[in-house]
Design an enzyme around this catalytic site. Structure first.
Site, short mmCIF file in Angstrom:
data_model
loop_
_atom_site.label_atom_id
_atom_site.label_comp_id
_atom_site.label_asym_id
_atom_site.label_seq_id
_atom_site.Cartn_x
_atom_site.Cartn_y
_atom_site.Cartn_z
CD1 TRP A 181 -57.51 -52.35 -91.84
CD2 TRP A 181 -60.04 -53.01 -93.31
NE1 TRP A 181 -58.19 -51.66 -92.08
CE2 TRP A 181 -59.99 -51.66 -92.55
CE3 TRP A 181 -61.01 -53.32 -94.03
CZ2 TRP A 181 -60.83 -50.89 -92.38
CZ3 TRP A 181 -62.46 -52.05 -93.73
CH2 TRP A 181 -62.03 -50.72 -92.74
CD GLU A 214 -55.82 -53.00 -95.57
OE1 GLU A 214 -56.40 -53.76 -95.81
OE2 GLU A 214 -54.81 -52.07 -96.45
CE LYS A 261 -57.90 -46.69 -93.05
NZ LYS A 261 -59.06 -47.35 -93.38
CG ASP A 298 -54.23 -49.34 -98.22
OD1 ASP A 298 -53.53 -48.11 -98.40
OD2 ASP A 298 -55.62 -49.71 -98.18
CG HIS A 344 -54.32 -48.41 -94.17
ND1 HIS A 344 -54.59 -49.62 -94.70
CD2 HIS A 344 -54.97 -47.81 -95.46
CE1 HIS A 344 -55.50 -49.96 -95.07
NE2 HIS A 344 -55.81 -48.34 -95.00
CG HIS A 398 -54.45 -53.13 -99.88
ND1 HIS A 398 -55.52 -53.45 -99.06
CD2 HIS A 398 -54.57 -54.74 -100.39
CE1 HIS A 398 -56.31 -54.41 -99.39
NE2 HIS A 398 -55.90 -55.40 -100.17
CG ASP A 411 -59.82 -40.62 -99.33
OD1 ASP A 411 -60.28 -42.51 -98.75
OD2 ASP A 411 -59.70 -41.64 -100.93
CG ASP A 462 -59.31 -46.43 -99.49
OD1 ASP A 462 -58.67 -47.51 -99.53
OD2 ASP A 462 -60.17 -45.40 -98.80
CG ASP A 517 -57.66 -51.59 -101.19
OD1 ASP A 517 -58.64 -51.56 -101.50
OD2 ASP A 517 -57.67 -50.62 -99.53
#
Ligand code: RNT
Ligand code: ZN
Length: 417
Positions: free
Chosen positions: A182, A223, A225, A258, A261, A285, A293, A295, A326
């Site tokens: 990533w 990965e 995003k 993820d 993302h 993830h 955000d 995460d 993650d």
């Protein structure tokens, strides 16, 4: 009759074998990300410098690990509070240097991870790995997509070094190593050239993956995003880019999604079966996106449950879906953050394994009964089965583990500078 025995009977009435569900879950590896413990700092760069690459931790809860010893000590506590098969997940920036030695990222070697191998071996853990293409002076700010050939070369060499390290981890620990690529490469504002960085990123990936490796041992992923903080307008490794790259290189690369993302109304739960219709193996993830955000700590929320339901329904637990956590929260006790998220993924997987297969109702176009049954599942006695699972795994039940974290905070974390 115990609560568990009663619960088992209720599930059996729905055709669900609780013992089989528990046995299955015990065998499934879930990767625990080391970077929740130190706010994604690692050990190879100046910790006073800000994170780059469009990721950010917020909060300054006391007790951040700042040495390998501290991070490992924290992990030892967390691993004992999490049921199931754990796998470690490291970033290259967590290299451990000895005797004043230091190596830049393009020169990292397997020996810089020998202490992690020892840590994993002592606990029977496998280990996943990630090259670290962020928070480093050589981010200009781009890495694998940089127009500066020297910069790009440095990061390609980092990627190749990481393949060698991933193979070392797989061989030492006897389990495949998922190696996720990533980069935060992107722009804050409208670019003049959107294609150039993507062509360079593609060529860089080709070069990294030209490093020889055994695809049964090293599983390189790309990965995607959608955006990051400070890189709001354009992401080089977008969804279309990353998925296309993986699709065109199926012999040496797998896609990683993820769930933080994507655009807010897109869901990874629905993308899992879409990708599994084409890819033999995919990686995830698991995280919790909230506004800007991507995460936050994983909760037992609807999408986490739906992701796990799809993993189970699509046969993902038999080696087709690699599951990793993650997220990074610096505003709360970091051991609790790790534990809550890991236990929630385990809970969601167990819930999924306790879900009857209602495919026949769907195929019979019987949406009324499907709705009735799916809604009634929500009040099944899941808690008793979860408690039994924790007991069988030798970890504390809900209501029992947080005291250990509080005690560790009092006796260890509070004393850290
Ligand atoms: C960032 C990506 C990436 C990182 C880790 C640290 O948005 O999700 O996976 O979180 O590699
Ligand atoms: Zn991620």
């Amino acid at each position: 009759m115990s609560c568990y025995e009663k619960a088992k009977e209720r599930y059996a009435a729905l055709g669900v074998d609780v013992d089989a569900a528990i046995a299955k879950l015990k065998s499934v590896p879930v990767s625990l990300h080391c970077w929740q413990g130190d706010d994604v700092r690692g050990f190879d760069t100046d910790p006073s410098k800000p994170l780059t690459g469009g990721i950010q931790t917020t909060g300054n809860y006391p007790g951040r690990a700042s040495t390998p010893e501290e991070l490992m000590a924290d992990l030892v506590v967390v691993l004992k509070l999490c049921p199931g098969t754990k796998k470690m997940n490291l970033h290259a920036c967590y290299a451990i240097f000895e005797d004043g030695e230091w190596a830049d990222r393009d020169k990292l070697e397997p020996k810089h991870f020998a202490k992690w191998v020892k840590f994993c071996k002592e606990r029977g853990l496998g280990c996943d790995f990630n090259p670290t293409f962020f928070s480093h002076p050589k981010c200009d700010p781009l890495t694998l997509s940089s127009p500066n050939e020297e910069t790009r070369r440095f990061w390609i060499d980092h990627g190749k070094a990481c393949i060698r390290i991933a193979e070392y981890l797989a061989e030492e620990l006897g389990q495949p190593c998922v190696m996720n690529i990533w980069t935060g490469d992107g722009f804050k504002d409208i670019p003049a050239d959107r294609m150039g960085p993507r062509v360079r990123y593609k060529e860089s990936l080709d070069e990294i993956l030209s490093e020889p490796f055994d695809f049964n041992k090293v599983k390189p992923c790309v990965e995607s995003k959608v955006f990051g903080i400070g890189v709001e307008a354009y992401t080089v490794g977008s969804a279309e880019f990353s998925l296309s790259y993986a699709a065109m290189n199926k012999d040496k690369c797998i896609p990683l999604m993820d769930n933080g993302h994507y655009h807010p109304t897109e869901v990874v739960s629905d993308k899992i079966p879409a990708l599994l219709a084409f890819f033999p193996e995919i990686a995830l993830h698991v995280t919790r996106p909230i506004r800007w955000d991507s995460d936050h700590v994983v909760l037992l929320d609807d999408e986490t449950k739906e992701i796990c339901k799809e993993i189970v329904r699509c046969g993902g637990l038999d080696g087709r879906v690699d599951i990793a956590l993650d997220y990074f929260d610096a505003s709360i006790n970091r051991l609790a953050a790790w534990t809550v998220g890991f236990r929630n993924v385990q809970k969601a997987l167990l819930l999924a394994l306790l879900t009857p297969d209602y495919t026949a109702l769907q195929n019979a176009d019987n949406w009324t009964e499907l709705m009735v049954l799916q809604e009634e599942l929500k009040t099944m006695p899941f808690g008793a089965v979860w408690k039994q699972y924790c007991r069988e795994c030798g970890v504390p039940a809900d209501g029992e583990w947080f005291a250990a974290v509080k005690e560790y905070e009092r006796s260890v974390l509070k004393n850290r500078a």
